[in-house]
Design a protein around this motif. Structure first.
Motif, short mmCIF file in Angstrom:
data_model
loop_
_atom_site.label_atom_id
_atom_site.label_comp_id
_atom_site.label_asym_id
_atom_site.label_seq_id
_atom_site.Cartn_x
_atom_site.Cartn_y
_atom_site.Cartn_z
N ARG A 59 7.92 3.64 12.61
CA ARG A 59 6.57 2.80 12.62
C ARG A 59 5.70 2.86 13.87
O ARG A 59 4.74 3.04 13.85
CB ARG A 59 7.10 1.24 12.31
N VAL A 117 -3.61 1.79 6.77
CA VAL A 117 -2.74 1.65 5.56
C VAL A 117 -1.43 2.27 5.87
O VAL A 117 -0.40 1.56 5.42
CB VAL A 117 -3.36 2.42 4.27
N THR A 119 0.14 2.45 8.51
CA THR A 119 0.82 1.42 9.54
C THR A 119 1.34 0.35 8.45
O THR A 119 2.23 0.17 8.76
CB THR A 119 0.15 0.88 10.46
N MET A 120 0.39 0.05 7.47
CA MET A 120 1.17 -0.97 6.94
C MET A 120 2.38 -0.39 5.93
O MET A 120 3.38 -1.24 5.74
CB MET A 120 0.05 -1.52 5.65
N ASN A 123 5.33 -0.54 7.87
CA ASN A 123 5.99 -1.80 8.01
C ASN A 123 6.71 -2.20 6.89
O ASN A 123 7.92 -2.85 7.06
CB ASN A 123 4.88 -2.99 8.24
N LYS A 272 -0.25 -0.33 -1.86
CA LYS A 272 -0.68 0.37 -0.78
C LYS A 272 -1.20 1.69 -0.84
O LYS A 272 -2.10 2.16 -0.25
CB LYS A 272 0.19 0.22 0.54
#
Length: 434
Positions: A59, A117, A119-120, A123, A272
């Motif tokens: 991440r 996106v 990065t999301m 997560n 996503k």
């Protein structure tokens, strides 16, 4: 000299005993302590913890791609005394090119919708890894519990078989004495001796199985394989029939189930990915700042055309990609629908599994009650037949039959207890009640 040798020998012996004591680990654990010990030392759990750390690093790697990059550079030039000549109106001007050095610092950053996106997604991946770690912990605790109970049951069985063996050996001795005085036939004594050997063989087999279980528990705990272990929680406390019955009335909150949580995260990732496909239509924003300083090392300052500060911003927008971006969006939407269909099917499967596990636990509890009473009855029958045999009111065949009945009843009882524990553990895992 002898005193010195004796002192040295005692020191060596004490060191050897100390090393042996350190090498042999002794564990005295309740069930809760054994489970916690496994969570802290089990190799699979350690790997699950490392996977969480790896996910965190992944991440941060994605996040770092969105942060500015800074570069520093130094450049040195020396023309080795060369001079540049320029003629103007019949006059020649010489310009010395003195050695120079340049120092620069550049900071740049580039942002795209895909990075945001991405990065999301990282997560979500980290959250899934943590859920998997919790699932691994749940599985580890369940395996420790099953082995723990198996050892306790085996130890209880050995105790019961030893008691039956002692009683049977007394009968065999009494029978042989009766044969010796002519009050009984040799065949009856021989039958009892064979039954004694059979029961002793059963005890030996149970002890071997018990040792295998102990070794399995040490491996599951992540402890030294040469360690000794003592289990202190009684079977009755673990079995807890009343607690098992209470589970039959537990409602199923599917959101707490780890498998369902992973399904939800998979659906979130699929959503996503649709957003990621749309990000290809957005521009890429880039910005930079550069500081430069140029210095001449000669006596005369040379011509410096390098600006000390410079800022730049650029935006690039993809216009035509031959329909690739639209195809990617449609593909991502199809993948989302597939994920939702799989999630719905898995959700139905979990509900069916819940009903089945409740049925399995109820059935296991009924069987346990029957086998528990059956074991008590066979023990009373064996004691009664043994007492009658002492006074000649029962045959050796009846003693053999009742002895075999005890062995069979004990095996059935062991299986019944393990079925209750297994069914209860499976339902606890599904309900995430551990």
């Amino acid at each position: 000299m002898k005193l010195k040798r004796l002192t040295l020998a005692l020191i060596v012996a004490s060191l050897g005993l100390s090393a042996t004591a350190q090498q042999t680990q002794s564990l005295r654990l309740t069930l809760d302590e054994a489970q916690q010990y496994a969570v802290e030392h089990n190799a699979t759990m350690k790997n699950a913890d490392l996977d969480v750390k790896k996910a965190e690093l992944d991440r941060w790697k994605t996040l770092s791609s969105m942060l500015p990059t800074v570069k520093a550079g130094f450049d040195y030039q020396n023309m080795l005394g060369y001079e540049m000549h320029m003629g103007m109106g019949g006059t020649s001007i010489s310009i010395p090119l003195n050695p120079s050095g340049s120092f620069s610092i550049t900071a740049a950053v580039a942002l795209t919708g895909s990075q945001i996106v991405g990065t999301m997604l990282q997560n979500i991946a980290m959250e899934m890894t943590d859920i998997t770690r919790q699932q691994t912990e749940q599985s580890t605790r369940s395996q420790v519990k099953n082995i723990y109970v198996s050892i306790l049951i085996m130890e209880e069985t050995v105790g019961l078989l030893d008691s039956s063996l002692a009683n049977l050996e007394r009968l065999a001795t009494t029978s042989q004495e009766a044969v010796n005085v002519g009050a009984a036939e040799q065949v009856d004594a021989d039958k009892l001796q064979v039954q004694v050997a059979t029961l002793r063989s059963s005890i030996n087999a149970t002890n071997r199985s018990l040792q295998m279980l102990r070794n399995s528990l040490l491996i599951q705990l992540g402890a030294d394989v040469n360690a000794t272990i003592e289990l202190t929680t009684p079977v009755e406390q673990i079995l807890n029939v009343d607690g098992a019955l209470a589970f039959l009335n537990e409602s199923f909150e599917i959101e707490k189930n780890y498998n369902y949580q992973l399904l939800e995260k998979n659906e979130e990732i699929a959503r996503k990915n649709v957003n990621m496909a749309w990000m290809d239509f957005l521009p890429t924003l880039s910005a930079y700042y550069q500081y430069s300083a140029k210095t001449y090392f000669g006596k005369e300052e040379g011509m410096n055309m390098t600006p000390p500060n410079m800022v730049g911003i650029s935006i690039s927008w993809p216009l035509v990609t031959s329909g690739t971006r639209y195809a990617n969006i449609k593909s991502a939407r199809i993948a989302l629908q597939e994920t939702q269909n799989s999630k719905k099917q898995a959700e139905d499967g979990l509900l069916v599994q819940y009903n089945q596990l409740r049925y399995d636990l109820a059935s296991a509890l009924e069987t346990y009650d029957i086998q528990h009473r059956n074991l008590e009855v066979t023990q009373r029958v064996f004691a009664n037949v043994s007492e009658k045999y002492k006074y000649g009111r029962a045959s050796s065949l009846e003693v053999t039959t009742s002895s075999n009945d005890i062995i069979a009843a004990q095996n059935s009882y062991i299986q019944a207890v393990m079925n209750v524990i297994s069914a209860q553990t499976a339902l606890e895992n599904l309900l995430n009640k551990q």
